[in-house]
Write a protein that holds these residues in place. Sequence first.
Motif, mmCIF file in Angstrom:
data_model
loop_
_atom_site.group_PDB
_atom_site.id
_atom_site.type_symbol
_atom_site.label_atom_id
_atom_site.label_comp_id
_atom_site.label_asym_id
_atom_site.label_seq_id
_atom_site.Cartn_x
_atom_site.Cartn_y
_atom_site.Cartn_z
ATOM 1 N N ASN A 83 3.253 3.220 -7.973
ATOM 2 C CA ASN A 83 4.508 2.878 -7.284
ATOM 3 C C ASN A 83 5.025 3.942 -6.318
ATOM 4 O OD1 ASN A 83 4.869 0.302 -8.616
ATOM 5 N ND2 ASN A 83 5.447 1.450 -10.458
ATOM 6 N N TYR A 84 4.130 4.572 -5.577
ATOM 7 C CA TYR A 84 4.572 5.486 -4.528
ATOM 8 C C TYR A 84 5.049 4.692 -3.315
ATOM 9 C CZ TYR A 84 2.621 9.421 -7.106
ATOM 10 O OH TYR A 84 2.368 10.369 -8.058
ATOM 11 N N GLU A 85 5.977 5.278 -2.565
ATOM 12 C CA GLU A 85 6.490 4.639 -1.358
ATOM 13 C C GLU A 85 5.740 5.107 -0.113
ATOM 14 O OE1 GLU A 85 8.692 2.221 -1.015
ATOM 15 O OE2 GLU A 85 8.869 2.095 -3.201
ATOM 16 N N PHE A 86 5.255 6.351 -0.147
ATOM 17 C CA PHE A 86 4.564 6.926 1.004
ATOM 18 C C PHE A 86 3.340 7.705 0.561
ATOM 19 C CE2 PHE A 86 9.207 7.107 1.764
ATOM 20 C CZ PHE A 86 9.295 6.147 2.778
ATOM 21 N N LEU A 167 1.282 6.994 5.583
ATOM 22 C CA LEU A 167 1.250 5.547 5.395
ATOM 23 C C LEU A 167 2.442 5.074 4.577
ATOM 24 C CD1 LEU A 167 -2.494 5.311 4.277
ATOM 25 C CD2 LEU A 167 -1.640 4.990 6.585
ATOM 26 N N SER A 168 3.047 3.985 5.017
ATOM 27 C CA SER A 168 4.093 3.345 4.220
ATOM 28 C C SER A 168 3.434 2.547 3.091
ATOM 29 C CB SER A 168 4.914 2.397 5.091
ATOM 30 O OG SER A 168 4.126 1.264 5.470
ATOM 31 N N ARG A 169 4.234 2.138 2.130
ATOM 32 C CA ARG A 169 3.703 1.333 1.017
ATOM 33 C C ARG A 169 3.089 0.034 1.554
ATOM 34 N NH1 ARG A 169 3.699 1.125 -4.392
ATOM 35 N NH2 ARG A 169 3.561 -0.931 -5.364
ATOM 36 N N ARG A 170 3.732 -0.555 2.552
ATOM 37 C CA ARG A 170 3.208 -1.778 3.159
ATOM 38 C C ARG A 170 1.794 -1.561 3.692
ATOM 39 N NH1 ARG A 170 4.471 -4.029 8.939
ATOM 40 N NH2 ARG A 170 3.744 -6.186 8.779
#
Length: 259
Positions: A83-86, A167-170
């Motif tokens: 669950n990292y965001e970046f 990188l973003s999570r997306r």
Amino acid sequence: MTCLDKKTLILIPAYNEEKSIGKVIRNIINECGSVDILVINDGSRDKTAEVAEKAGAIVVTHIYNMGYGASLQTGYKYGVYHNYEFIIQMDADGQHDVCNIGTIYEKLARGKHPYDIVIGSRFIGERSSDSMKVGIAKKVALGFFNMAIKLVTRKKFTDPTSGLQGLSRRAFTAYSLYDNFDTNYPDANIITKMLLNGYWLKEVPAVMHERKSGVSMHSGLRKNIAYMFTVTLNIVVVVMQFHLIKKGRKDITEELDLT
């Protein structure tokens, strides 16, 4: 000191980098303080894993050498699962200065219009690394890839082969999925794919240094030719897939409208 969100992961793929990996990790800790650093030890035959773990990194080891792209994808899967965001990815050889982390993070997480992918370029900005030696074959490949990306997407990039990226999570969630990421040569072809699919990409100036140890995965004329040919072919495939999918969606929409 660069302050990062606790949900930021520093990702470092490594293969036989025992001479440099420890210093890279210590430099990141000195720059960022408490931050999660993940080293993907890609079946190294030396003490890369032991040195990295001792320096303070989390280490995941491939039981055999799977390649640079596969190592990155393992890191992306880890990022999704935890669950990292970046994710900010760097090379293990010390070429990427840790001062780049803050520059990339600002564009990735704190701007008015956050980007999905931020690429560190050695060829732009006042801090561009003019002293970096780029061979003729690499220069030709870079020039060709830059031209191909601009031709297909109308976007200009100067360093599409850079391994220094945020990188973003997306973005890294998309990369983590099967067949969504080229695990052989994830370079200009992947940039093209992400641009065509509506992801927001940005290049930022990066400080880089000469490699002190180890061997580049693109060293040698034969490897560079094979690399250029393979990535070019993959760009063609990416464009064809995009237009086929686009046409398929249009056909389905028209069929639904008729009914």
